[in-house]
Design an enzyme around this catalytic site. Structure first.
Site, PDB file in Angstrom:
ATOM      1  N   ARG A 153       1.750  -4.817  -5.651  1.00 20.93           N
ATOM      2  CA  ARG A 153       1.310  -3.437  -5.469  1.00 20.93           C
ATOM      3  C   ARG A 153       2.503  -2.483  -5.480  1.00 20.93           C
ATOM      4  NH1 ARG A 153      -1.877  -1.644  -0.069  1.00 20.93           N
ATOM      5  NH2 ARG A 153       0.194  -2.039   0.812  1.00 20.93           N
ATOM      6  N   LYS A 208       1.318   3.972  -3.425  1.00 13.94           N
ATOM      7  CA  LYS A 208       1.877   3.992  -2.072  1.00 13.94           C
ATOM      8  C   LYS A 208       3.246   4.663  -2.123  1.00 13.94           C
ATOM      9  CE  LYS A 208       2.054   0.988   2.026  1.00 13.94           C
ATOM     10  NZ  LYS A 208       0.958   1.646   2.768  1.00 13.94           N
ATOM     11  N   GLU A 215     -10.893   6.843   3.349  1.00 16.41           N
ATOM     12  CA  GLU A 215      -9.990   5.948   4.072  1.00 16.41           C
ATOM     13  C   GLU A 215      -9.441   6.651   5.299  1.00 16.41           C
ATOM     14  OE1 GLU A 215      -6.582   5.060   1.602  1.00 16.41           O
ATOM     15  OE2 GLU A 215      -6.395   7.134   0.953  1.00 16.41           O
TER      16      GLU A 215
END
Length: 351
Positions: free
Chosen positions: A100, A194, A227
């Site tokens: 990721r 991220k 989220e």
């Protein structure tokens, strides 16, 4: 009635700004000594080891755990990061997090200074040098140091940093209350990457704390549950279905993804009807039987109230804890494909 002091009534930190003298450090040695003096009083040491590609190695002296001010991650936010946990001397889900990490770097147009295998080796060696048996391993990839301009064209090379944080975490068993965040959520491009631009996340969490809640939940422009500030959200419907919001507009949490892999075990036992990702309206989520946050060190945190409305009976749900047990067992004793044994070294070997 409470009154607010005027600016003239408030005592300034410095009586006369004109008389305030800024110390000028004459040498790096003097500054380093000051930093070491500060860190010598910090017990236990929270950061046992750091890696810096700028320095070209692992640093054990906390006074030297710094990054350059002209790094574009510092002044432009041009950087990405990720985290893995260290539990009982093992790195959990490191490879999944690294995958990721590099996808985030690609979206941010940052080339890694090392191939993935080298990054992996550095992180394992860092964990070993830290002697940490329980904590988090955080790492960043930045456009690198170079100048204070907007474009990274003046940065000769990207930079890779990592640090081990001693952190005592345990399986969450107490429920928390949350609110709907009024802070605008990130667009899908930035939410699925991220990156280090976490100001919306910080403000969202602060907003919750100011209202006496533990955290918040973002709702997207279509009215669907998205989220939390740094966690995924899941619900158990009245029909015992486990549903998580799809990952097309939010970060694909590694722990959430692992939960989706493990949860079918509860379907096989007849405890859950099904496991899936699907859009959830706020009304559907608030009328769920159970609700939870999902994140690395939690691994599942029960949500018992949202905007002062109880979720289910307002108590920690049995299925929520069953899911938590599945993840915690995987973290503690899961397959070697998900848990890497840290090859710790003695301090004498570090010299």
């Amino acid at each position: 009635m409470a009154t607010t002091n005027s600016a003239s009534d408030q005592k300034p930190e410095v009586e006369n700004g004109a008389d305030f003298k800024v110390h000028v450090y004459s040498s790096g040695t003097e500054l380093l000594g000051k930093q070491r003096e500060k860190w010598s009083s910090v017990k236990p040491q929270p950061y046992p080891a750091m890696y810096s590609s700028v320095f070209g190695g692992i640093i054990l002296d906390p006074a030297m755990m710094v990054i350059p001010m002209d790094d574009h991650m510092v002044h432009r936010g041009h950087g990405v990061f990720d985290t893995a946990i260290i539990l009982d001397g093992h790195l959990y889900e490191l490879d999944v997090h690294l995958n990721r990490f590099l996808k985030s770097a690609s979206k941010a147009k940052i080339a890694s200074p090392f191939p993935q295998t080298t990054l992996r080796s550095i992180l394992i060696q860092l964990a070993a040098a830290s002697q940490c048996r329980k904590g988090t391993l955080r790492y960043w990839l930045s456009a690198g140091p170079g100048d204070f301009l907007l474009s990274p064209a003046g940065c000769p090379k990207s930079a890779f940093y990592a640090i081990v944080i001693n952190e005592d975490f345990s399986q969450c068993k107490e429920g928390v209350k949350v609110i709907t965040s009024t802070i605008p959520m990130k667009t899908p491009l930035f939410a699925t990457m991220k990156n280090v631009n976490y100001l919306p996340n910080v403000l969202s969490l602060m907003e919750a704390e100011e209202q006496g809640a533990s955290a918040s939940i973002w709702v997207d422009e279509e009215g669907y549950v998205a989220e939390g500030p740094n966690v995924n959200v899941g619900v158990i419907t009245p029909d015992n279905e486990l549903i998580l919001p799809p990952f097309d507009k939010i970060l694909r949490g590694c722990t959430a993804a692992r939960l989706l892999e493990l949860a079918p075990k509860l379907v096989e036992k007849g405890h859950l009807k099904s496991v899936k990702t699907n859009n959830l309206t706020v009304e559907e989520a608030k009328t769920a039987a159970e609700m939870m946050y999902i994140g690395s060190t939690l691994p599942v945190l029960p949500i018992i109230a949202w905007d002062d409305k109880p979720i289910g009976d307002g108590k920690v749900g049995k299925l929520t804890m069953a899911l938590s047990d599945l993840l915690w067992e995987d973290m503690v004793a899961g397959p070697e494909t998900h848990r890497i044994t840290v090859p710790y070294v003695w301090e004498s070997q570090l010299c």
